[in-house]
Scaffold this motif. Structure first.
Motif, short mmCIF file in Angstrom:
data_model
loop_
_atom_site.label_atom_id
_atom_site.label_comp_id
_atom_site.label_asym_id
_atom_site.label_seq_id
_atom_site.Cartn_x
_atom_site.Cartn_y
_atom_site.Cartn_z
N THR A 180 0.83 -1.22 0.00
CA THR A 180 0.00 0.00 0.00
C THR A 180 0.86 1.26 0.00
OG1 THR A 180 -0.17 0.01 2.42
CG2 THR A 180 -1.88 -1.17 1.22
N ASN A 224 -5.65 5.78 2.17
CA ASN A 224 -6.45 4.86 2.98
C ASN A 224 -7.93 5.13 2.74
OD1 ASN A 224 -6.72 7.29 4.34
ND2 ASN A 224 -5.77 6.59 6.23
N ARG A 225 -8.76 4.51 3.54
CA ARG A 225 -10.20 4.56 3.29
C ARG A 225 -10.75 5.97 3.27
NH1 ARG A 225 -14.95 2.63 7.50
NH2 ARG A 225 -16.69 3.58 6.33
N ARG A 284 -9.87 7.80 0.18
CA ARG A 284 -10.59 7.31 -1.01
C ARG A 284 -12.04 7.77 -1.02
NH1 ARG A 284 -7.49 2.60 0.16
NH2 ARG A 284 -9.22 1.78 1.42
N GLU A 285 -12.70 7.73 0.14
CA GLU A 285 -14.15 8.00 0.19
C GLU A 285 -14.47 9.49 0.16
OE1 GLU A 285 -16.32 5.76 3.08
OE2 GLU A 285 -15.34 3.87 2.53
N ARG A 308 -9.76 8.51 14.20
CA ARG A 308 -8.46 7.85 14.16
C ARG A 308 -8.28 6.95 15.37
NH1 ARG A 308 -2.46 10.80 14.36
NH2 ARG A 308 -1.27 8.87 14.62
N PHE A 365 -10.69 3.75 15.28
CA PHE A 365 -10.36 2.72 14.31
C PHE A 365 -8.98 2.11 14.57
CE2 PHE A 365 -13.98 4.62 12.19
CZ PHE A 365 -14.63 3.51 11.66
N SER A 371 -7.05 -0.71 12.68
CA SER A 371 -7.18 -0.15 11.33
C SER A 371 -6.57 1.24 11.24
CB SER A 371 -8.66 -0.08 10.95
OG SER A 371 -8.84 0.70 9.79
N ASP A 392 -7.48 3.25 8.75
CA ASP A 392 -8.36 3.85 7.74
C ASP A 392 -8.59 5.34 7.96
OD1 ASP A 392 -8.71 1.66 6.14
OD2 ASP A 392 -10.55 0.99 7.12
#
Length: 346
Positions: free
Chosen positions: A260, A280-281, A284-285, A307, A310, A315, A317
């Motif tokens: 990654t 990361n997620r 992207r979102e 932060r 998760f 994670s 993400d």
């Protein structure tokens, strides 16, 4: 030996990049002891922690070391933008079972000030460096009065010329490959940001002060390339993030040493200012450069609880996984070993 190396009484200018949140004086000392120039990032330190770390550094090595400060202008509070930011983050809060209304606003990072200078002055650091330009002239005069070597980051030729005009001793040419926050300060236009090996020779040809190359340098071959283009020295950050002495979290370390890490982007989501990290997620979102993110450094307050939540689940993400575009040199090893390998490029 170039003029800056002579002033610092070193034969090679290998600077460890200051990385707030991922290191303290232990990494800086390890780099110094191996023949490099270690750095202490002060942007996130409390006054008490700053004094403690400076004491440790000053007593721990006779070699030169660098203390780094942010010198941004705190933004004017913008309640409408803050409300919009929380609206954007609300679905993630709902997913995590967190109450977004309970999140207090916070500054996150404090710029260099006379109060901070009062704490630093007794130590008279060998090197003081700044990110986001330079502090006000009266503060700058104080730093120069300590006899400290003065450095700051430039991301364009115009910024390098401005820094030279203000009297810096050397310019750090920060290419777009570099991890963490961009040092840009004369413009917010990301189209002005170019790679290290395009930026470096242009700055070298334009200013009279020494130029230190930063961004994408991960091994001795990268060091040699920078020196061939006229750099007086190099600054390396990402390669140290997985060192034994770094404070990088297990989640961040795992990302840096995985596939990654090949995909990074500039993002404003974690602080409100462009900084390079592993995609990361949340990037992207929401898109890495969200117009909803409040001005630096106020974006941090609302994303920090996500932060923390998760990361407890293992994670990253919603974590700022800072990394340059070249994480190939990032390995689990003593910082001294990484430093010695990089020094082979000189």
């Amino acid at each position: 030996m170039n003029s800056l190396a002579q002033r610092l009484n070193v034969d090679r200018l290998l600077l460890q990049a200051p990385m707030a949140g991922s290191q303290g004086s232990a990494l800086a000392l390890a780099v110094c002891q191996a023949g490099g120039i270690g750095a202490l990032p002060a942007a996130l330190l409390t006054p008490e922690a700053l004094v403690q770390e400076l004491t440790t550094l000053s007593q721990g090595t006779s070699r030169p070391w660098n203390v780094n400060f942010f010198c941004h202008t705190p933004p004017t509070p913008d309640t409408a933008r803050e409300a919009r930011w929380r609206e954007v983050l609300a679905p993630f809060y709902a997913e995590a079972g967190l109450d977004i209304a309970a999140v207090p606003a916070g500054a996150g990072r404090v710029p260099f000030s006379h109060a901070v200078a009062d704490l630093v002055e007794p130590f008279r650091p060998p090197i003081v460096s700044f990110h986001f330009g330079l502090p006000a002239p009266d503060l700058l005069a104080r730093v120069k009065g300590w006899g400290s070597v003065l450095l700051s980051s430039a991301t364009t030729v115009d910024e390098a010329l401005w820094l030279e005009a203000q009297g810096v001793d050397a310019v750090i040419a920060q290419g777009s490959e570099a991890g963490g926050h961009r040092g840009m300060f004369l413009t917010n236009d990301l189209t002005t940001q170019v790679g290290t090996f395009a930026l470096l020779p242009q700055i070298v040809a334009t200013v009279q002060v020494p130029v230190i190359a930063a961004g994408g340098i991960a091994d001795a071959a990268g060091v040699r390339a920078a020196l061939a283009l006229g750099a007086a020295g190099v600054q390396v950050g990402t390669a140290y993030l997985c060192s034994d002495e770094a404070l990088t979290s297990p989640i961040h370390r795992a990302a840096l040493q995985s596939e990654t890490a090949r995909h990074t982007a500039l993002t404003t989501l974690f602080s409100g200012r462009p900084a390079r990290g592993i995609v990361n997620r949340v990037m992207r979102e929401l898109g890495p450069l969200s117009p909803a993110a409040p001005a630096f450094p106020t974006a941090t307050a609302a994303i920090a609880p996500l932060r923390a939540h998760f990361e407890k689940q293992g994670s990253g993400d919603f974590s700022p996984l800072w990394s340059g575009q070249n994480a190939s040199g990032c390995r689990s090893a003593p910082a001294a070993e990484i430093t010695r390998d990089l020094l082979k490029g000189f």
